[in-house]
Design a protein around this motif. Structure first.
Motif, PDB file in Angstrom:
ATOM      1  N   HIS A   1       0.861  -1.186   0.000  1.00  0.00           N
ATOM      2  CA  HIS A   1       0.000   0.000   0.000  1.00  0.00           C
ATOM      3  C   HIS A   1       0.895   1.231   0.000  1.00  0.00           C
TER       4      HIS A   1
ATOM      5  N   ASP B   1       6.098   4.160   4.972  1.00  0.00           N
ATOM      6  CA  ASP B   1       7.019   3.146   5.485  1.00  0.00           C
ATOM      7  C   ASP B   1       7.059   1.910   4.587  1.00  0.00           C
ATOM      8  N   HIS B   2       6.279   1.951   3.473  1.00  0.00           N
ATOM      9  CA  HIS B   2       6.230   0.826   2.530  1.00  0.00           C
ATOM     10  C   HIS B   2       6.643   1.249   1.122  1.00  0.00           C
TER      11      HIS B   2
ATOM     12  N   ASP C   1      -0.281  -4.251   5.923  1.00  0.00           N
ATOM     13  CA  ASP C   1      -0.864  -3.615   7.113  1.00  0.00           C
ATOM     14  C   ASP C   1      -2.380  -3.818   7.161  1.00  0.00           C
TER      15      ASP C   1
ATOM     16  N   HIS D   1       0.977  -5.246   9.973  1.00  0.00           N
ATOM     17  CA  HIS D   1       1.022  -3.890  10.510  1.00  0.00           C
ATOM     18  C   HIS D   1       2.033  -3.724  11.656  1.00  0.00           C
ATOM     19  N   HIS D   2       3.178  -4.406  11.500  1.00  0.00           N
ATOM     20  CA  HIS D   2       4.298  -4.240  12.443  1.00  0.00           C
ATOM     21  C   HIS D   2       3.939  -4.638  13.867  1.00  0.00           C
TER      22      HIS D   2
ATOM     23  N   LYS E   1       7.634   1.500  17.313  1.00  0.00           N
ATOM     24  CA  LYS E   1       6.586   1.473  16.281  1.00  0.00           C
ATOM     25  C   LYS E   1       6.093   0.045  16.119  1.00  0.00           C
TER      26      LYS E   1
HETATM   27 ZN   LIG Z   1       3.300   0.074   7.800  1.00  0.00          ZN
END
Ligand SMILES: [Zn+2]
Length: 348
Positions: free
Chosen positions: A88, A92-93, A214, A240-241, A268
């Motif tokens: 997405h 961060d991606h 995520d 989603h981490h 995070k």
């Molecule tokens: Zn993410």
């Protein structure tokens, strides 16, 4: 019988001693969980020599994440990334795309279609930068939908979620009723790009790997209830981490993961609630983490299963090597220790 016993070892030795080392290694699937400090960048190298990168980490930081991805690729003998899948358009991606393409050749980008999160800010910027980067090179772009199988050779990659749509029919060997739906909390529909994540299930021989990006709790419940459309997986890349907005019991318990790998940062993802959920998974042997989660204190895994300890930015990765019989091992590059997992005995 005596003769057989004497002859057999010789025959075996003669047969296998002429197999070059590279051919032996090439039978394995390699997965490198690159540390991008709470984003995602997961690199797959198939026995056919093809590569798939799921997400590119963050922008900025003088190209830190792209440099780490390129270093991992070179370490694995890869000079080009054949496929880059963007789950997405959060930064961060997708953020690392421009820096990545300036450092290593890329063949095809795979995504879920247009950005639909109009925030007048980071997400629109990230999507625009991605569009700009692919317009400036000779890349192919492939927009995929649930049920599609990616063209990569050496493993089967099936799309299970994309642009808010979900797989309609169960995957092979899946489709059992999911009892955990009854006790899983319902949550309102997420309106962000997270719920549009392009998720895949990867099959390599008897091994199954799940990466949903995520994807959020509400979509997990839609995908897994009332029927488990994914079946069992061996390796669950925690959505989603590890944040509490994902990893519903209806997903985590129904897929019976053997290990989970959480691509969290020190501050995070890695929510206490997610650790609690995985701690109660009957099938889980190990929860691996890219970072110690400060927020979750003593809920973290033992330090041996964490790549990066508090207060450090050394970028240690986790490296997984799998055989088609379903056995695999995980290397923590910080400790150099390897943990081996025998092939699962369960039937699918
Ligand atoms: Zn993410």
């Amino acid at each position: 019988m005596t003769l057989f016993r004497k002859v057999l070892p010789f025959v075996l030795l003669a047969t296998f001693s002429f197999v070059p080392m590279s051919a032996q290694v090439a039978r394995d699937l390699k997965i490198v969980f690159v540390d991008v400090e709470g984003g995602q960048a997961t690199l797959f190298i198939t026995p056919a020599g093809q590569s798939l990168l799921i997400d590119t980490g963050w922008p900025g930081n003088k190209g830190r994440d792209a440099d780490r991805i390129v270093a991992a690729a070179k370490h694995e003998g890869i000079a080009k990334i054949d496929y880059v899948l963007l789950t997405h358009y959060h930064d961060d991606h997708v953020g690392g795309v421009p820096q990545l393409v300036s450092r290593i050749p890329v063949g095809t980008f795979i995504d879920h279609g247009p950005n639909r999160e109009f925030d007048q800010g980071i997400t629109e910027h990230g999507f625009a930068e991605y569009q700009k980067a692919i317009s400036q090179g000779s890349f192919k772009r492939l927009t995929v939908h649930p049920g599609d199988v990616l063209p990569i050779q050496g493993m089967k990659v099936t799309v299970v979620s994309a642009d808010g749509e979900l797989l309609k029919r169960p995957l092979d060997d899946a489709g059992r009723p999911n009892e955990i739906c009854k006790t899983t909390q319902q949550r309102p529909a997420d309106q962000t790009e997270n719920s549009r994540s392009l998720g895949v299930e990867i099959t390599f021989g008897r091994l199954r790997v799940l990466d949903l990006g995520d994807l959020t709790w509400d979509k997990e419940v839609q995908l897994m209830c009332p029927t488990n459309r994914l079946g069992d997986v061996d390796i669950d890349i925690v959505s989603h981490h590890g944040w509490y907005q994902s990893s519903s019991p209806a997903l985590v318990y129904a897929i019976h993961p053997r290990i989970a790998i959480m691509d969290n940062g020190e501050a995070k993802g890695g929510s206490p609630a997610t650790f609690e959920t995985y701690a109660h998974s009957a099938s889980l042997e190990t929860l691996w983490q890219l970072h110690y989660s400060t927020e979750s204190g003593n809920k973290n895994s033992a330090l041996a299963y964490i790549a990066n300890l508090p207060g450090t930015d050394a970028g240690y990765s986790l490296e997984l090597t799998a055989k088609s019989d379903g056995s695999f091992e995980v290397l923590n590059t910080r400790t150099h220790a390897v943990k081996h997992y025998a092939a699962a005995t369960r039937t699918r």
